[in-house]
Design an enzyme around this catalytic site. Structure first.
Site, PDB file in Angstrom:
ATOM      1  N   HIS A 115      61.261 -53.682  66.043  1.00 16.75           N
ATOM      2  CA  HIS A 115      60.073 -52.807  66.132  1.00 16.75           C
ATOM      3  C   HIS A 115      58.966 -53.165  65.140  1.00 16.75           C
ATOM      4  O   HIS A 115      58.334 -52.275  64.553  1.00 16.75           O
ATOM      5  CB  HIS A 115      60.492 -51.346  65.932  1.00 16.75           C
ATOM      6  CG  HIS A 115      61.239 -50.749  67.093  1.00 16.75           C
ATOM      7  ND1 HIS A 115      61.178 -51.249  68.370  1.00 16.75           N
ATOM      8  CD2 HIS A 115      62.071 -49.665  67.148  1.00 16.75           C
ATOM      9  CE1 HIS A 115      61.933 -50.507  69.174  1.00 16.75           C
ATOM     10  NE2 HIS A 115      62.493 -49.558  68.460  1.00 16.75           N
ATOM     11  N   HIS A 150      57.226 -44.454  71.055  1.00 13.07           N
ATOM     12  CA  HIS A 150      58.649 -44.175  70.850  1.00 13.07           C
ATOM     13  C   HIS A 150      58.918 -42.671  70.794  1.00 13.07           C
ATOM     14  O   HIS A 150      59.690 -42.199  69.966  1.00 13.07           O
ATOM     15  CB  HIS A 150      59.122 -44.864  69.571  1.00 13.07           C
ATOM     16  CG  HIS A 150      60.560 -45.266  69.570  1.00 13.07           C
ATOM     17  ND1 HIS A 150      61.591 -44.373  69.360  1.00 13.07           N
ATOM     18  CD2 HIS A 150      61.140 -46.473  69.779  1.00 13.07           C
ATOM     19  CE1 HIS A 150      62.743 -45.013  69.404  1.00 13.07           C
ATOM     20  NE2 HIS A 150      62.499 -46.291  69.664  1.00 13.07           N
ATOM     21  N   ASP A 191      71.007 -47.687  75.732  1.00 12.42           N
ATOM     22  CA  ASP A 191      69.954 -48.266  74.897  1.00 12.42           C
ATOM     23  C   ASP A 191      69.585 -49.602  75.522  1.00 12.42           C
ATOM     24  O   ASP A 191      69.644 -50.647  74.876  1.00 12.42           O
ATOM     25  CB  ASP A 191      70.427 -48.429  73.452  1.00 12.42           C
ATOM     26  CG  ASP A 191      69.263 -48.714  72.495  1.00 12.42           C
ATOM     27  OD1 ASP A 191      68.115 -48.777  72.962  1.00 12.42           O
ATOM     28  OD2 ASP A 191      69.507 -48.882  71.280  1.00 12.42           O
ATOM     29  N   GLU A 234      60.788 -46.198  76.831  1.00 15.44           N
ATOM     30  CA  GLU A 234      59.863 -47.091  76.136  1.00 15.44           C
ATOM     31  C   GLU A 234      59.341 -48.144  77.112  1.00 15.44           C
ATOM     32  O   GLU A 234      60.015 -49.126  77.402  1.00 15.44           O
ATOM     33  CB  GLU A 234      60.573 -47.759  74.957  1.00 15.44           C
ATOM     34  CG  GLU A 234      61.180 -46.782  73.963  1.00 15.44           C
ATOM     35  CD  GLU A 234      62.229 -47.434  73.081  1.00 15.44           C
ATOM     36  OE1 GLU A 234      61.894 -48.463  72.439  1.00 15.44           O
ATOM     37  OE2 GLU A 234      63.373 -46.951  73.035  1.00 15.44           O
TER      38      GLU A 234
END
Length: 348
Positions: A105, A180, A254, A315
């Protein structure tokens, strides 16, 4: 339409401001010039009651280092890059290894921790906050002097938040940005999101390895039904399954999903109890579904104790580690070329 502002504290000598965009129906989005963090979205349930549908805090101190990136814009690169290393135009670059030996990130000094310049814009039909940030050549290891703009746009006649991104760099660089936010449509976090119904128009997801990086394999969801969200399914079905990929990431999802762009995809999330629905349209090639598998801790969101699966992220972005997988959609931004992207969140 209205845009208001109020002081929200100080960080590293910078005054931080909270901005609130409100339409005539009472739909409301609040955000900070610190990390472009969305702190609150008030959306109506089936009876018209306005409640918050994103995880967030009331004070700047509670965000702290924001290790879970609550509500923030992340970049220059959303997701992981293997060992923080990549090569562009024959030059090798090394980024921070801020997540178990991988880059995540944008690094510790990424967009999520920047203080952005803000400009409030009001028209008859829209309220807009325009955030801008200059990221110098070499910041967090990325090449190029990059100017980034993020706009949050609320329309008067729709309970809709549009996020538009634009950028330009004087050197060829990597750029992959997303918001996010963690959504929970129950309203004020009454319930976890495991029974939310989710639809993702995706025929392929990216398999992950033990380092949470894509292996490079794009798995057809028809071969792996717990990752087939095309007709809608609850998070609980996967969470309780014991599937190796789901166990790998902590008992949830995820994972990146490659969107079926030819179908003009609309991602849909629904909570039956409140009647709230969220529809997401994006120009991005993929979406990462993260079901907040690791956010439980000794803190609370507006009085509600933090627990795993209290929210979920959708996302919209390019695929993680794409620079090291030539068959993935590219995240390389060529010098002096303009980057543009938009994601629209509609609440009904």
């Amino acid at each position: 339409m209205a845009v208001t502002e109020q002081a929200f504290g100080q960080i590293n000598g910078h005054n931080i401001t909270r901005y609130t965009l409100t339409n005539d129906k009472g739909f409301q989005v609040s955000c900070l010039d610190y990390g472009c963090i969305i702190t609150e979205i008030l959306a109506p349930d089936h009876a018209g009651k306005l409640e918050n549908v994103v995880l967030g805090f009331d004070t700047l101190e509670e965000y702290g280092s924001n290790p879970h990136y609550f509500g923030a814009v992340v970049g220059r690169f959303a997701g992981r890059i293997q060992e923080g290393a990549f090569t562009i135009e024959g030059t090798d670059y090394q980024l921070a290894k801020n997540s178990d030996g991988q880059h995540l990130h944008g690094g510790p000094g990424g967009f999520h921790s920047a203080v952005w310049k803000a400009n409030m814009i009001e028209t008859e039909s829209e309220s807009i906050i325009e955030f801008t940030h200059f990221s110098p050549d070499g910041e967090e290891g990325f090449p190029g002097n990059l100017t980034m703009t993020v706009c949050y746009i609320v329309k008067n006649d729709d309970n809709q938040l549009a996020i538009s991104y634009s950028a330009k760099s004087d050197k060829t660089t990597l750029l992959n940005v997303t918001n996010h936010s963690y959504f929970n449509l129950s309203g004020d976090f009454k319930r976890a999101i495991v029974d939310h119904q989710l639809t993702i128009p995706s025929s392929q997801y990216a398999e992950l390895n033990e380092d949470m990086l894509p292996t490079g394999k794009l798995v057809p969801v028809e071969e792996d039904p717990l990752f087939d969200f095309r007709d809608g399914r609850t998070i609980r079905e996967g969470k309780d399954s014991g599937h190796p990929q789901i166990k790998l990431v902590g008992g949830g999802y995820d994972h990146p999903f490659l969107l079926d762009k030819e179908a003009q995809p609309v991602i849909k999330l629904k909570d039956e109890g409140s009647g709230r629905s969220l529809q997401i349209e994006t120009t991005e090639p993929a979406v990462v579904l993260y079901t907040a598998n690791h956010i439980g801790g000794p803190y609370a969101f507006k009085g509600v104790t933090a627990q795993n699966q209290l929210g979920l992220c959708l996302e919209t972005q390019s695929l993680p580690d794409s620079v090291n997988h030539p068959h993935f959609p590219t995240s390389i931004l060529n010098a002096e070329k303009e980057f543009k992207s938009q994601t629209v969140y509609s609440f009904t």
